[in-house]
Design a protein around this motif. Structure first.
Motif, mmCIF file in Angstrom:
data_model
loop_
_atom_site.group_PDB
_atom_site.id
_atom_site.type_symbol
_atom_site.label_atom_id
_atom_site.label_comp_id
_atom_site.label_asym_id
_atom_site.label_seq_id
_atom_site.Cartn_x
_atom_site.Cartn_y
_atom_site.Cartn_z
ATOM 1 N N THR A 145 0.488 -1.309 -0.288
ATOM 2 C CA THR A 145 -0.089 0.107 0.063
ATOM 3 C C THR A 145 1.407 1.523 0.238
ATOM 4 N N LEU A 146 0.473 2.212 -0.941
ATOM 5 C CA LEU A 146 0.911 3.582 -0.045
ATOM 6 C C LEU A 146 -0.253 4.824 -0.716
ATOM 7 N N THR A 147 0.657 5.427 1.086
ATOM 8 C CA THR A 147 -0.696 6.541 1.281
ATOM 9 C C THR A 147 0.584 7.805 0.740
ATOM 10 N N VAL A 148 -0.310 8.725 0.161
ATOM 11 C CA VAL A 148 0.333 9.724 -0.465
ATOM 12 C C VAL A 148 -0.030 11.056 0.214
ATOM 13 N N ARG A 149 0.238 11.597 0.870
ATOM 14 C CA ARG A 149 -0.909 12.880 1.556
ATOM 15 C C ARG A 149 0.071 14.637 0.472
ATOM 16 N N TYR A 150 -1.062 15.621 -0.151
ATOM 17 C CA TYR A 150 -0.092 16.304 -0.837
ATOM 18 C C TYR A 150 -0.504 17.850 0.561
ATOM 19 N N ARG A 151 0.710 18.072 0.530
ATOM 20 C CA ARG A 151 0.404 19.768 0.869
ATOM 21 C C ARG A 151 0.751 20.950 1.374
ATOM 22 N N ALA A 152 1.742 20.832 -0.346
ATOM 23 C CA ALA A 152 1.741 21.810 -1.290
ATOM 24 C C ALA A 152 1.790 21.452 -2.848
ATOM 25 N N THR A 153 1.834 22.048 -3.820
ATOM 26 C CA THR A 153 1.881 22.215 -5.039
ATOM 27 C C THR A 153 3.440 21.945 -5.433
ATOM 28 N N VAL A 154 4.124 20.815 -6.213
ATOM 29 C CA VAL A 154 5.212 20.283 -5.988
ATOM 30 C C VAL A 154 6.084 21.171 -7.822
ATOM 31 N N PRO A 155 6.959 22.351 -7.533
ATOM 32 C CA PRO A 155 7.269 22.982 -8.525
ATOM 33 C C PRO A 155 8.159 22.313 -9.075
ATOM 34 N N TYR A 156 8.261 22.358 -10.723
ATOM 35 C CA TYR A 156 8.911 21.436 -11.371
ATOM 36 C C TYR A 156 10.587 22.594 -12.149
ATOM 37 N N GLY A 157 11.348 22.591 -12.356
ATOM 38 C CA GLY A 157 12.704 23.487 -12.497
ATOM 39 C C GLY A 157 12.958 23.766 -11.757
ATOM 40 N N ARG A 158 13.000 23.632 -10.673
ATOM 41 C CA ARG A 158 13.240 24.199 -9.601
ATOM 42 C C ARG A 158 14.002 22.752 -8.747
ATOM 43 N N PRO A 159 15.338 22.827 -7.432
ATOM 44 C CA PRO A 159 16.146 22.107 -7.552
ATOM 45 C C PRO A 159 14.858 21.261 -5.573
ATOM 46 N N LEU A 160 15.081 19.906 -5.631
ATOM 47 C CA LEU A 160 14.541 19.496 -3.950
ATOM 48 C C LEU A 160 15.025 18.647 -4.029
ATOM 49 N N VAL A 161 14.476 18.023 -2.286
ATOM 50 C CA VAL A 161 15.433 16.623 -1.761
ATOM 51 C C VAL A 161 14.282 15.625 -2.151
ATOM 52 N N ALA A 162 14.362 14.294 -1.821
ATOM 53 C CA ALA A 162 13.086 13.894 -1.221
ATOM 54 C C ALA A 162 14.866 12.688 -0.698
ATOM 55 N N THR A 163 13.479 12.214 0.610
ATOM 56 C CA THR A 163 14.490 11.892 1.204
ATOM 57 C C THR A 163 13.299 10.792 2.303
ATOM 58 N N ALA A 164 13.680 9.750 3.038
ATOM 59 C CA ALA A 164 13.172 8.169 2.730
ATOM 60 C C ALA A 164 13.746 7.694 4.249
ATOM 61 N N GLU A 165 12.396 7.266 5.267
ATOM 62 C CA GLU A 165 13.997 5.699 5.754
ATOM 63 C C GLU A 165 12.711 5.085 6.961
#
Length: 207
Positions: A145-165
């Motif tokens: 299962t995968l539960t996703v919560r969208y808290r704000a729009t994700v921009p493209y063309g800008r640096p972002l960081v993804a992390t998981a543990e």
């Protein structure tokens, strides 16, 4: 049969270079403003190039394999595959303290809502990161299962960081938490995933 490793590596590098060029082409298609005649001319050239590549083709993408340096690579993967034009490709790094991270730069072709990344793309990236976090903890598995919560729009063309543990495991079940954030730590999307270790995987050494 003797395998020419140098020749094989050279071919794979050429394939990865082709994929990089294809990504650039996809970006150009997404943003082009050239005239109709030029679009038609490029489409004709593209059809000819496609026919050349299809002259010899395989039934499946590049498989998961162990590289000469002992690292696991999956050049055909839709998220990390350097030889897959669909992939970013995402480069996942393991944190010495546990968990995984990846720098992300989405492109205009990932747009969903105007000026923002499609929610399904964000979910795909997080699904992969969560699975990598579980694997890094030695508990490889497939998404249950995968539960996703969208808290704000994700921009493209800008640096972002993804992390998981990895958070916990019970028998063949493992859970992980992750997020996509701005460099300052502002979380844009977060997810929790449940991963199931197939019985056939139990006892195998994970990468």
């Amino acid at each position: 049969m003797t395998i020419d490793v140098a020749s094989q590596d050279a071919r794979l590098e050429a394939l990865c270079a082709l994929a990089r060029g294809t990504r650039d082409f996809m970006d150009a298609v997404t943003l082009t403003e050239v005239g109709e005649d030029e679009i038609a001319a490029v489409a004709a050239e593209l059809a000819a190039l496609t026919a050349r590549l299809r002259a010899a083709s395989r039934e499946t993408p590049q498989p998961l394999e162990i590289g000469a340096d002992g690292t696991v690579r999956h050049l055909g993967n839709a998220v990390t595959g350097a030889a897959n034009p669909h992939a970013l490709p995402l480069v996942v790094e393991r944190d010495p303290e546990g968990g995984v991270r990846a720098d992300i730069a989405f492109r205009a072709l990932h747009e969903g809502p105007p000026s923002a990344v499609h929610g399904g793309i964000s979910a795909m990236i997080l699904d992969h990161l969560l699975g990598q976090a579980v694997a890094a903890a030695g508990m490889g598995g497939l998404t249950g299962t995968l539960t996703v919560r969208y808290r704000a729009t994700v921009p493209y063309g800008r640096p972002l960081v993804a992390t998981a543990e990895h958070s916990r495991s019970e028998g063949r079940k493992s859970w992980a938490d992750g997020r996509i954030a701005l460099p300052d730590g502002t979380v844009l999307v977060e997810a929790t995933g449940l991963f199931i270790t197939p019985s056939a995987w139990i006892g195998r050494r994970l990468p």
